[in-house]
Design a protein around this motif. Structure first.
Motif, mmCIF file in Angstrom:
data_model
loop_
_atom_site.group_PDB
_atom_site.id
_atom_site.type_symbol
_atom_site.label_atom_id
_atom_site.label_comp_id
_atom_site.label_asym_id
_atom_site.label_seq_id
_atom_site.Cartn_x
_atom_site.Cartn_y
_atom_site.Cartn_z
ATOM 1 N N ALA A 128 0.834 -1.201 0.000
ATOM 2 C CA ALA A 128 0.000 0.000 0.000
ATOM 3 C C ALA A 128 0.863 1.243 0.000
ATOM 4 C CB ALA A 128 -0.931 0.004 1.206
ATOM 5 N N LEU A 129 0.334 2.303 -0.606
ATOM 6 C CA LEU A 129 0.984 3.611 -0.607
ATOM 7 C C LEU A 129 0.025 4.606 0.044
ATOM 8 C CD1 LEU A 129 3.692 4.730 -1.651
ATOM 9 C CD2 LEU A 129 2.470 5.532 -3.682
ATOM 10 N N ILE A 130 0.551 5.400 0.965
ATOM 11 C CA ILE A 130 -0.281 6.327 1.728
ATOM 12 C C ILE A 130 0.279 7.737 1.595
ATOM 13 C CG2 ILE A 130 -1.279 6.856 3.986
ATOM 14 C CD1 ILE A 130 -0.608 3.943 4.789
ATOM 15 N N LEU A 131 -0.583 8.685 1.254
ATOM 16 C CA LEU A 131 -0.207 10.088 1.137
ATOM 17 C C LEU A 131 -0.910 10.879 2.226
ATOM 18 C CD1 LEU A 131 1.116 12.455 -0.418
ATOM 19 C CD2 LEU A 131 -0.984 12.576 -1.793
ATOM 20 N N GLY A 132 -0.160 11.704 2.952
ATOM 21 C CA GLY A 132 -0.727 12.477 4.045
ATOM 22 C C GLY A 132 -0.434 13.965 3.923
ATOM 23 N N VAL A 133 -1.378 14.786 4.393
ATOM 24 C CA VAL A 133 -1.240 16.246 4.406
ATOM 25 C C VAL A 133 -1.655 16.754 5.778
ATOM 26 C CG1 VAL A 133 -1.949 18.427 3.362
ATOM 27 C CG2 VAL A 133 -1.738 16.387 1.941
ATOM 28 N N GLN A 134 -0.976 17.772 6.263
ATOM 29 C CA GLN A 134 -1.257 18.318 7.591
ATOM 30 C C GLN A 134 -1.148 19.843 7.558
ATOM 31 O OE1 GLN A 134 1.645 17.914 11.066
ATOM 32 N NE2 GLN A 134 0.185 16.292 11.524
ATOM 33 N N THR A 135 -2.134 20.510 8.137
ATOM 34 C CA THR A 135 -2.090 21.971 8.254
ATOM 35 C C THR A 135 -2.340 22.345 9.710
ATOM 36 O OG1 THR A 135 -4.470 22.260 7.813
ATOM 37 C CG2 THR A 135 -2.972 22.273 5.921
ATOM 38 N N GLY A 136 -1.757 23.468 10.128
ATOM 39 C CA GLY A 136 -1.945 23.854 11.523
ATOM 40 C C GLY A 136 -1.548 25.289 11.783
ATOM 41 N N LEU A 137 -1.781 25.721 13.019
ATOM 42 C CA LEU A 137 -1.389 27.046 13.486
ATOM 43 C C LEU A 137 -0.365 26.896 14.596
ATOM 44 C CD1 LEU A 137 -4.720 29.097 13.611
ATOM 45 C CD2 LEU A 137 -2.787 29.433 12.058
ATOM 46 N N LEU A 138 0.701 27.680 14.520
ATOM 47 C CA LEU A 138 1.821 27.608 15.451
ATOM 48 C C LEU A 138 1.980 28.959 16.133
ATOM 49 C CD1 LEU A 138 4.297 25.751 16.276
ATOM 50 C CD2 LEU A 138 5.548 26.923 14.469
ATOM 51 N N LYS A 139 2.170 28.964 17.451
ATOM 52 C CA LYS A 139 2.351 30.205 18.192
ATOM 53 C C LYS A 139 3.302 29.954 19.361
ATOM 54 C CE LYS A 139 -0.306 34.026 20.251
ATOM 55 N NZ LYS A 139 0.101 35.038 19.260
ATOM 56 N N GLN A 140 4.123 30.959 19.681
ATOM 57 C CA GLN A 140 5.070 30.845 20.784
ATOM 58 C C GLN A 140 4.847 31.960 21.800
ATOM 59 O OE1 GLN A 140 8.886 30.798 18.651
ATOM 60 N NE2 GLN A 140 9.025 28.599 19.040
ATOM 61 N N ARG A 141 5.238 31.661 23.046
ATOM 62 C CA ARG A 141 5.183 32.653 24.118
ATOM 63 C C ARG A 141 6.482 32.597 24.915
ATOM 64 N NH1 ARG A 141 0.315 35.004 25.106
ATOM 65 N NH2 ARG A 141 -1.492 34.089 24.063
ATOM 66 N N ILE A 142 6.793 33.724 25.578
ATOM 67 C CA ILE A 142 7.975 33.793 26.415
ATOM 68 C C ILE A 142 7.649 34.645 27.635
ATOM 69 C CG2 ILE A 142 8.984 35.857 25.337
ATOM 70 C CD1 ILE A 142 11.709 34.457 25.539
ATOM 71 N N ASN A 143 8.219 34.304 28.779
ATOM 72 C CA ASN A 143 7.995 35.069 30.002
ATOM 73 C C ASN A 143 9.029 36.196 30.054
ATOM 74 O OD1 ASN A 143 7.630 36.094 32.562
ATOM 75 N ND2 ASN A 143 7.478 34.100 33.557
ATOM 76 N N THR A 144 8.634 37.388 29.573
ATOM 77 C CA THR A 144 9.569 38.512 29.527
ATOM 78 C C THR A 144 9.977 38.982 30.926
ATOM 79 O OG1 THR A 144 7.698 40.049 29.358
ATOM 80 C CG2 THR A 144 8.701 39.301 27.302
ATOM 81 N N GLY A 145 9.179 38.644 31.940
ATOM 82 C CA GLY A 145 9.526 39.008 33.311
ATOM 83 C C GLY A 145 10.751 38.282 33.818
ATOM 84 N N ASN A 146 11.162 37.231 33.142
ATOM 85 C CA ASN A 146 12.350 36.481 33.543
ATOM 86 C C ASN A 146 13.591 36.898 32.754
ATOM 87 O OD1 ASN A 146 10.753 35.143 35.298
ATOM 88 N ND2 ASN A 146 11.039 33.105 34.423
ATOM 89 N N LEU A 147 13.496 38.006 32.021
ATOM 90 C CA LEU A 147 14.631 38.509 31.251
ATOM 91 C C LEU A 147 15.230 39.738 31.928
ATOM 92 C CD1 LEU A 147 13.188 38.296 27.631
ATOM 93 C CD2 LEU A 147 14.945 36.827 28.600
ATOM 94 N N ILE A 148 16.556 39.799 31.980
ATOM 95 C CA ILE A 148 17.270 40.961 32.485
ATOM 96 C C ILE A 148 18.225 41.430 31.380
ATOM 97 C CG2 ILE A 148 19.014 41.768 34.116
ATOM 98 C CD1 ILE A 148 16.368 41.561 35.415
ATOM 99 N N PHE A 149 18.185 42.747 31.069
ATOM 100 C CA PHE A 149 19.023 43.307 30.018
ATOM 101 C C PHE A 149 20.090 44.228 30.621
ATOM 102 C CE2 PHE A 149 15.004 42.163 28.144
ATOM 103 C CZ PHE A 149 15.362 41.574 26.933
ATOM 104 N N ASP A 150 21.134 44.508 29.836
ATOM 105 C CA ASP A 150 22.222 45.371 30.303
ATOM 106 C C ASP A 150 21.708 46.748 30.717
ATOM 107 O OD1 ASP A 150 24.031 43.387 29.933
ATOM 108 O OD2 ASP A 150 24.855 44.139 28.051
#
Length: 349
Positions: A128-150
């Motif tokens: 057998a031969l199988i063809l697949g397709v996938q679509t989606g939504l991707l999102k990222q988050r970061i806790n800026t309160g844990n960042l310290i800058f110069d």
């Protein structure tokens, strides 16, 4: 509250860049790659003996020396037309995952829909031969309160209450994703059943960033994988598998096998068996981990546990403690076996 000094963060990133040059951000990965089929290959949608499947995966890594990296994934699949289409089916599925990494709590979330069509081949329909397709939504988050800058250094110490002057947001833009996959399945004999597959993830290389106007794009990912079920005797099976992944400048190879002890008459739909296994992971370009696992098949349930023993240079810090994983699958039926028209059962992933 824990804070991540940006200088230290940059040093770590430079070290990782030297090790995985041009790698960019890397996708989630599971040591139990076969137990997370929709993150391995869209063509695996519906690739099981039954009518529907629930899958749950949890991974925790690097908890011995930093805030652990945790990945949670789940999926639901449904195969249709097994009682109508001779030897073929259409599989549809939905999956999600959440991945959280490090002290800055970088989290990646995705929801995706998959579809796969199986076409039987050959006079006896043993391929057998199988063809697949996938679509989606991707999102990222970061806790800026844990960042310290110069800019928040007041001459004596870092002051997190002082404005940083940086334009980093806590959430990225949502990105549309597209993945495709192909799978070949064959059962030359009753005692030998195998599959070979390939997938192309992030076909459109979606742009995703925490900074407005950034042109950063998620690198395409290429996957090749395979597996088999080899019946050594009535009560003993071998379940070898391997996977190759390349994304950006990074690549990894996983290879190993389960040794399966059959505890009933090896009915492929109501199997009761206990398995132990071992794999190795090599990543860009040195040995990274030894993986040990155990698996229990009972009725329609499959439960697996694995532990990664870190053998890379990082083991001086990790003390060889890598990752712990657990997965659970349930496969159910809507129609009777007499109505089922698929000529050959799917192998065990």
């Amino acid at each position: 509250m824990k804070f991540l000094n940006v200088r230290l963060f940059i040093i770590i990133q430079l070290a990782l860049s030297a090790f995985n040059f041009n790698a960019g951000a890397q996708d989630i990965h599971f040591s139990q790659y076969n137990s997370s089929p929709l993150t391995l290959n869209p063509a695996l949608t519906g690739f099981y003996s039954g009518d529907y499947r629930f899958t749950f995966n949890y991974r925790s890594q690097w908890g011995s020396f930093t805030d652990s990296y945790r990945t949670l994934a789940g999926s639901f699949e449904l195969t249709t037309m097994k009682s109508r289409m001779k030897d073929d089916y259409l599989g549809i599925g939905i999956q999600f995952f959440n991945d959280k990494a490090g002290e800055v709590e970088l989290s990646t979330n995705m929801v995706a829909l998959s579809a796969a069509y199986r076409k039987a081949l050959g006079y006896r329909k043993r391929n057998a031969l199988i063809l697949g397709v996938q679509t989606g939504l991707l999102k990222q988050r970061i806790n800026t309160g844990n960042l310290i800058f110069d800019s928040q250094y007041n001459g004596i110490t870092a002051d997190p209450n002082q404005p940083s002057g940086e334009s980093i947001t806590g959430a990225s833009n949502p990105a549309f994703d597209l993945n495709v996959g192909l799978l070949f399945h064959s059962a030359p004999s009753r005692s030998f059943n195998f599959y070979l597959g390939g997938a192309y993830f992030h076909l459109l290389e979606p742009g995703i960033s925490f900074i407005t106007g950034s042109d950063y794009k998620l690198s395409a990912k290429y996957v090749a994988h395979g597996g088999a079920k080899i019946e050594l005797s009535d009560l003993l099976n071998l379940l070898p598998s391997a996977m190759f992944v390349k994304q950006g400048g990074a690549w990894q190879v996983n290879a190993g096998t389960y040794l399966q002890f059959v505890l009933n008459d090896d009915d492929w739909e109501d199997l009761t068996a206990f398995s132990i296994g071992a794999w190795t992971r090599v990543a860009t370009p040195m040995p990274d981990a030894l993986i040990f696992g155990a698996r229990m098949d009972y009725w329609h349930f499959v439960m697996s546990l694995t532990y990664d023993v870190n053998i890379s240079p990082l083991n001086e810090v990790s003390r060889s403690r890598g990752a712990f994983e657990i997965s659970l699958m349930y496969m159910g039926e809507f129609i009777s076996r007499g109505q089922r028209r698929i000529a050959i059962p799917c192998p065990q992933l």
